[in-house]
Design an enzyme around this catalytic site. Structure first.
Site, PDB file in Angstrom:
ATOM      1  N   ASP A  39      32.608  42.470  42.549  1.00 43.28           N
ATOM      2  CA  ASP A  39      32.527  42.200  41.118  1.00 43.28           C
ATOM      3  C   ASP A  39      31.802  40.867  40.890  1.00 43.28           C
ATOM      4  O   ASP A  39      32.020  39.897  41.617  1.00 43.28           O
ATOM      5  CB  ASP A  39      33.944  42.145  40.521  1.00 43.28           C
ATOM      6  CG  ASP A  39      33.932  42.248  39.006  1.00 43.28           C
ATOM      7  OD1 ASP A  39      34.361  43.288  38.480  1.00 43.28           O
ATOM      8  OD2 ASP A  39      33.471  41.290  38.336  1.00 43.28           O
ATOM      9  N   HIS A 110      34.641  53.073  37.307  1.00 48.92           N
ATOM     10  CA  HIS A 110      34.769  52.127  38.414  1.00 48.92           C
ATOM     11  C   HIS A 110      36.244  51.882  38.663  1.00 48.92           C
ATOM     12  O   HIS A 110      37.028  51.742  37.726  1.00 48.92           O
ATOM     13  CB  HIS A 110      34.042  50.807  38.129  1.00 48.92           C
ATOM     14  CG  HIS A 110      34.273  50.252  36.758  1.00 48.92           C
ATOM     15  ND1 HIS A 110      33.715  50.803  35.636  1.00 48.92           N
ATOM     16  CD2 HIS A 110      35.015  49.207  36.331  1.00 48.92           C
ATOM     17  CE1 HIS A 110      34.102  50.115  34.567  1.00 48.92           C
ATOM     18  NE2 HIS A 110      34.902  49.146  34.966  1.00 48.92           N
ATOM     19  N   HIS A 112      38.675  49.189  40.299  1.00 43.95           N
ATOM     20  CA  HIS A 112      38.772  47.816  40.792  1.00 43.95           C
ATOM     21  C   HIS A 112      39.729  47.787  41.980  1.00 43.95           C
ATOM     22  O   HIS A 112      40.805  48.382  41.926  1.00 43.95           O
ATOM     23  CB  HIS A 112      39.373  46.888  39.732  1.00 43.95           C
ATOM     24  CG  HIS A 112      38.587  46.755  38.465  1.00 43.95           C
ATOM     25  ND1 HIS A 112      37.822  45.656  38.179  1.00 43.95           N
ATOM     26  CD2 HIS A 112      38.476  47.571  37.392  1.00 43.95           C
ATOM     27  CE1 HIS A 112      37.272  45.788  36.978  1.00 43.95           C
ATOM     28  NE2 HIS A 112      37.655  46.952  36.474  1.00 43.95           N
TER      29      HIS A 112
HETATM   30  P1  5GP Z   1      36.038  46.965  33.106  1.00 44.56           P
HETATM   31  O1  5GP Z   1      36.524  45.976  32.103  1.00 44.56           O
HETATM   32  O2  5GP Z   1      35.013  47.911  32.516  1.00 44.56           O
HETATM   33  O3  5GP Z   1      37.156  47.679  33.816  1.00 44.56           O
HETATM   34  O4  5GP Z   1      35.326  46.125  34.249  1.00 44.56           O
HETATM   35  C1  5GP Z   1      33.958  45.895  34.312  1.00 44.56           C
HETATM   36  C2  5GP Z   1      33.731  44.957  35.477  1.00 44.56           C
HETATM   37  O5  5GP Z   1      32.359  44.965  35.802  1.00 44.56           O
HETATM   38  C3  5GP Z   1      34.119  43.490  35.175  1.00 44.56           C
HETATM   39  O6  5GP Z   1      35.095  43.069  36.123  1.00 44.56           O
HETATM   40  C4  5GP Z   1      32.791  42.742  35.316  1.00 44.56           C
HETATM   41  O7  5GP Z   1      32.932  41.465  35.872  1.00 44.56           O
HETATM   42  C5  5GP Z   1      31.975  43.682  36.213  1.00 44.56           C
HETATM   43  N1  5GP Z   1      30.548  43.587  36.001  1.00 44.56           N
HETATM   44  C6  5GP Z   1      29.882  43.601  34.821  1.00 44.56           C
HETATM   45  N2  5GP Z   1      28.557  43.519  35.013  1.00 44.56           N
HETATM   46  C7  5GP Z   1      28.379  43.459  36.357  1.00 44.56           C
HETATM   47  C8  5GP Z   1      27.200  43.365  37.178  1.00 44.56           C
HETATM   48  O8  5GP Z   1      26.068  43.327  36.718  1.00 44.56           O
HETATM   49  N3  5GP Z   1      27.411  43.323  38.518  1.00 44.56           N
HETATM   50  C9  5GP Z   1      28.658  43.374  39.068  1.00 44.56           C
HETATM   51  N4  5GP Z   1      28.736  43.326  40.400  1.00 44.56           N
HETATM   52  N5  5GP Z   1      29.772  43.462  38.326  1.00 44.56           N
HETATM   53  C10 5GP Z   1      29.630  43.501  36.985  1.00 44.56           C
END
Ligand code: 5GP
Length: 125
Positions: A39, A110, A112
């Site tokens: 992340d 995704h 985590h």
């Molecule tokens: P969500 O809130 O959708 O469950 O989590 C999205 C995750 O994607 C967040 O933890 C954020 O830091 C990660 N993220 C967003 N943009 C990018 C990116 O460009 N590269 C990577 N490696 N992680 C990302």
């Protein structure tokens, strides 16, 4: 901004661009159906995102439409990544935010993986 888990797949989302190689990532695992990478904004010492290569908006979409092979691959990869990173003994947490109330931000499924310290209560009260 949180996304609606029932929206159609948007091919321009950031993880689709990572999958196409248009944006870089720090890859930790790849096979036919799965990519996993660190992340960009880690919330724990280990914070890995495990994604299917197929175009699935959310856990809801994936669980309804993915093939058996894709589902097995995602589950097996997640376990293998955790084992190979040595996370099993101290423990780890899996999270798949799905839609508005969960605050899902990227409209590509995704999972985590969080680990590396005590992760606290499951949810803030
Ligand atoms: P969500 O809130 O959708 O469950 O989590 C999205 C995750 O994607 C967040 O933890 C954020 O830091 C990660 N993220 C967003 N943009 C990018 C990116 O460009 N590269 C990577 N490696 N992680 C990302």
């Amino acid at each position: 901004m949180a996304i609606d888990a029932t929206q159609p797949y948007d091919d321009s989302n950031i993880f689709a661009r990572i999958l196409r190689g248009e944006l870089p990532c720090r890859k930790v695992f790849e096979d036919e159906h799965v990519l996993a990478f660190e992340d960009i904004n880690p919330l724990a010492p280990t914070h890995v995102l495990v994604i299917p290569k197929g175009a699935y908006v959310s856990w809801d979409d994936f669980s309804a439409r993915a093939s058996g092979a894709e589902v097995v691959a995602l589950v097996r990869a997640t376990g293998q990544i955790a084992r190979e990173a040595g996370l099993v003994e101290d423990g780890y947490r899996l999270l798949a935010n799905t839609g508005l109330n969960a605050g899902q931000e990227v409209p590509h499924l995704h999972v985590h993986i969080f680990a590396g310290r005590p992760l606290g209560p499951m949810l803030a009260r």
